[in-house]
Write a protein that holds these residues in place. Structure first.
Motif, PDB file in Angstrom:
ATOM      1  N   UNK A  51       0.843  -1.199   0.000  1.00  0.00           N
ATOM      2  CA  UNK A  51       0.000   0.000   0.000  1.00  0.00           C
ATOM      3  C   UNK A  51       0.877   1.246   0.000  1.00  0.00           C
ATOM      4  N   UNK A  52       1.854   1.286   0.906  1.00  0.00           N
ATOM      5  CA  UNK A  52       2.709   2.466   1.012  1.00  0.00           C
ATOM      6  C   UNK A  52       3.606   2.618  -0.211  1.00  0.00           C
ATOM      7  N   UNK A  53       4.091   1.510  -0.749  1.00  0.00           N
ATOM      8  CA  UNK A  53       4.861   1.587  -1.994  1.00  0.00           C
ATOM      9  C   UNK A  53       3.978   2.065  -3.144  1.00  0.00           C
ATOM     10  N   UNK A  54       2.729   1.608  -3.162  1.00  0.00           N
ATOM     11  CA  UNK A  54       1.807   1.985  -4.233  1.00  0.00           C
ATOM     12  C   UNK A  54       1.589   3.482  -4.313  1.00  0.00           C
ATOM     13  N   UNK A  55       1.584   4.143  -3.152  1.00  0.00           N
ATOM     14  CA  UNK A  55       1.433   5.605  -3.149  1.00  0.00           C
ATOM     15  C   UNK A  55       2.621   6.239  -3.880  1.00  0.00           C
ATOM     16  N   UNK A  56       3.809   5.718  -3.639  1.00  0.00           N
ATOM     17  CA  UNK A  56       5.003   6.252  -4.291  1.00  0.00           C
ATOM     18  C   UNK A  56       5.047   5.981  -5.784  1.00  0.00           C
ATOM     19  N   UNK A  57       4.304   4.960  -6.254  1.00  0.00           N
ATOM     20  CA  UNK A  57       4.285   4.654  -7.687  1.00  0.00           C
ATOM     21  C   UNK A  57       3.700   5.798  -8.517  1.00  0.00           C
ATOM     22  N   UNK A  58       3.008   6.740  -7.882  1.00  0.00           N
ATOM     23  CA  UNK A  58       2.477   7.897  -8.614  1.00  0.00           C
ATOM     24  C   UNK A  58       3.599   8.724  -9.230  1.00  0.00           C
ATOM     25  N   UNK A  92       7.419   9.852   0.586  1.00  0.00           N
ATOM     26  CA  UNK A  92       7.679   8.431   0.802  1.00  0.00           C
ATOM     27  C   UNK A  92       8.444   8.182   2.096  1.00  0.00           C
ATOM     28  N   UNK A  93       9.311   9.113   2.485  1.00  0.00           N
ATOM     29  CA  UNK A  93      10.011   8.968   3.765  1.00  0.00           C
ATOM     30  C   UNK A  93       9.024   8.957   4.927  1.00  0.00           C
ATOM     31  N   UNK A  94       8.075   9.883   4.905  1.00  0.00           N
ATOM     32  CA  UNK A  94       7.053   9.917   5.962  1.00  0.00           C
ATOM     33  C   UNK A  94       6.211   8.637   5.944  1.00  0.00           C
ATOM     34  N   UNK A  95       5.871   8.168   4.759  1.00  0.00           N
ATOM     35  CA  UNK A  95       5.095   6.935   4.653  1.00  0.00           C
ATOM     36  C   UNK A  95       5.881   5.740   5.181  1.00  0.00           C
ATOM     37  N   UNK A  96       7.196   5.741   4.991  1.00  0.00           N
ATOM     38  CA  UNK A  96       8.025   4.647   5.485  1.00  0.00           C
ATOM     39  C   UNK A  96       8.019   4.551   6.996  1.00  0.00           C
ATOM     40  N   UNK A  97       8.021   5.706   7.661  1.00  0.00           N
ATOM     41  CA  UNK A  97       7.954   5.703   9.128  1.00  0.00           C
ATOM     42  C   UNK A  97       6.621   5.119   9.592  1.00  0.00           C
ATOM     43  N   UNK A  98       5.549   5.541   8.947  1.00  0.00           N
ATOM     44  CA  UNK A  98       4.219   5.018   9.303  1.00  0.00           C
ATOM     45  C   UNK A  98       4.153   3.514   9.059  1.00  0.00           C
ATOM     46  N   UNK A  99       4.717   3.072   7.936  1.00  0.00           N
ATOM     47  CA  UNK A  99       4.692   1.644   7.585  1.00  0.00           C
ATOM     48  C   UNK A  99       5.413   0.812   8.640  1.00  0.00           C
TER      49      UNK A  99
END
Length: 464
Positions: free
Chosen positions: A76-83, A111-118
């Motif tokens: 899911x978090x990687x998918x956001x970065x695919x944009x 993506x850095x912020x999303x990585x922390x959440x992940x």
């Protein structure tokens, strides 16, 4: 006016086939490295399954449970970065170098912020799965796997920003080389860590997680070097003078990326979720599912690679103001994906047992996995069509439609059908893992048809 009927390519005179062949050749040059990069990632998973299976059926099942849980979260978090990929590709087609650099910087902050959440979500999940009825030994391996692999949540979430930038600028070969290097290194690292060689502890299936952690940090660093030092990009200084977070750009990227992440999450909720539910039937069924889904996933990544090539090429055409060429590229890519799917379907049927025996020598696992891979052969065409449609829609910045249709097909149709068939015997003879795989065939067929209809409608509305 451009025709938006899917029959267009098949109804043109033969001399127009030259354009089709030329388009496919251009697409292959762009998409082949993307497909190979995707296959390298699946190859890493296949290597994990291979060595975990040799360590024992319990290690294989526990590793698979942990990997399925991890996949549900991280994709899911990687998918956001695919944009990043279609956004950079459109700037590239418009020759907007400032826009490319700005998008890369903002995608990396996001993506850095999303990585922390992940990372936090993985930790919570490792604790929460203890409340589900799993075999105690299987559960212990899965929890250890999740705690270890959580250490690479940040780099693996940031990789799509760098990879998407390279692919959006048609540097797909470089992406493949980085992933191929990781695939090659994963083989000895898995072997050493799973079996405890050279004085290291014998980690079993959990050793695969530690291998992934080291490799994902390496891939992130290597991708950063390519973006900043590649001879075609060095003068652009894409990672120099790093911009501060720009909230409007990050919000725009999130609006496009969150539906992409949701799309992956919904689809994986069917595949990884099925794996988690199948694990409740014991280690034999869980092991058979792990082997069969690994083989089937190789083809999925091939379709995804071709589809991403279509996204890149069509986005670049749209950025250059060539809408008709963009639509033609989408149609040609969809037909090519379908041709590949038919070939893979035939290969799965002809070589089922040899493929399964690559990953397990347990007779019970082999017997069930062979049956499951027949179901895998059945959904190849549908899987290729839905991927082609999703990637085509991404080029037109329509990322909201796929999760809607996937939710209907997977969550409202596939999941209830799978649970009813697997656990409650709605269809005699399809209990357990076979019931879940039958539901995959039905739901993938439905979503493929819905998304093709939406793609044709979306392009028609754009032209009006």
């Amino acid at each position: 006016m451009t025709s938006y009927h899917w029959a267009t390519l098949s109804s043109v005179p033969w001399y127009h086939m030259n354009r089709f062949v030329t388009e496919i050749n251009s697409l292959i040059k762009l998409a082949a490295p993307v497909s190979l990069a995707q296959l390298c990632l699946v190859g890493m998973t296949a290597t994990d399954v291979l060595f975990a299976g040799q360590a024992g059926t319990t290690d294989l099942a526990g590793m698979n449970l942990g990997a399925n849980t991890w996949s549900l979260i991280i994709y899911f978090f990687m998918g956001v970065g695919f944009a990043t990929q279609p956004l950079v590709a459109k700037h590239y087609g418009a020759r907007d170098e400032a826009g490319i650099k700005h998008q890369i910087h903002q995608s990396m902050w996001m993506c850095f912020a999303l990585g922390i959440i992940a990372t936090l979500v993985v930790w919570v999940s490792a604790w929460a799965i203890q409340f589900i009825r799993f075999d105690p030994d299987l559960l212990s391996i899965a929890q250890q796997y999740l705690m270890a692999i959580s250490l690479c949540a940040i780099p693996i979430t940031m990789i799509p920003a760098l990879r998407g930038a390279l692919e959006g600028m048609s540097l797909t070969r470089e992406v493949f080389l980085v992933n191929f290097g990781a695939f090659l290194l994963n083989i000895p690292m898995d072997y050493v860590l799973v079996n405890g060689l050279y004085g290291l502890p014998k980690l079993g299936g959990v050793g695969c997680a530690w291998s992934t952690v080291g490799l994902m940090w390496l891939v992130f660093l290597a991708s950063s070097v390519v973006v900043s030092q590649h001879h075609k990009l060095r003068d652009k200084k894409l990672l120099k003078n790093f911009e501060r977070p720009n909230i409007p750009t990050i919000v725009r990227t999130l609006k496009m990326g969150v539906p992409m992440g949701a799309s992956l999450l919904i689809e994986l909720s069917m595949f990884a979720g099925a794996g988690m539910m199948i694990a409740m039937f014991g280690v034999i069924q869980a092991g058979a599912h792990a082997v069969a889904i690994t083989v089937a996933s190789m083809s999925f990544m091939l379709y995804m690679g071709i589809g991403q090539g279509v996204t890149i090429r069509a986005s670049q055409f749209l950025g250059a103001g060539r809408a008709d060429d963009a639509w033609y590229s989408v149609r040609a890519g969809t037909i090519f994906n379908l041709m590949v799917a038919i070939a893979i379907c035939i290969a799965f049927v002809l070589f089922t047992e040899p493929l399964i025996r690559l990953f397990s020598d347990d007779p019970d696992v082999i017997q069930l996995a062979i049956v499951l891979l027949y179901f895998g052969a059945a959904f190849q065409v549908a899987d290729s069509l839905q991927i082609a449609a999703i990637c085509g829609l991404r080029a037109y910045h329509d990322t909201q439609s796929p999760p809607k249709y996937q939710f209907i097909s997977f969550s409202l149709v596939g999941l209830p059908l799978g649970v009813g068939t697997a656990f409650y015997g709605w269809w005699p003879g399809l209990e357990g893992a076979k019931g879940m795989w039958f539901a995959m065939v039905v739901s993938l067929s439905l979503v493929g048809l819905l998304l093709l209809w939406r793609l044709a409608t979306r392009v028609r509305d754009t032209a009006v």
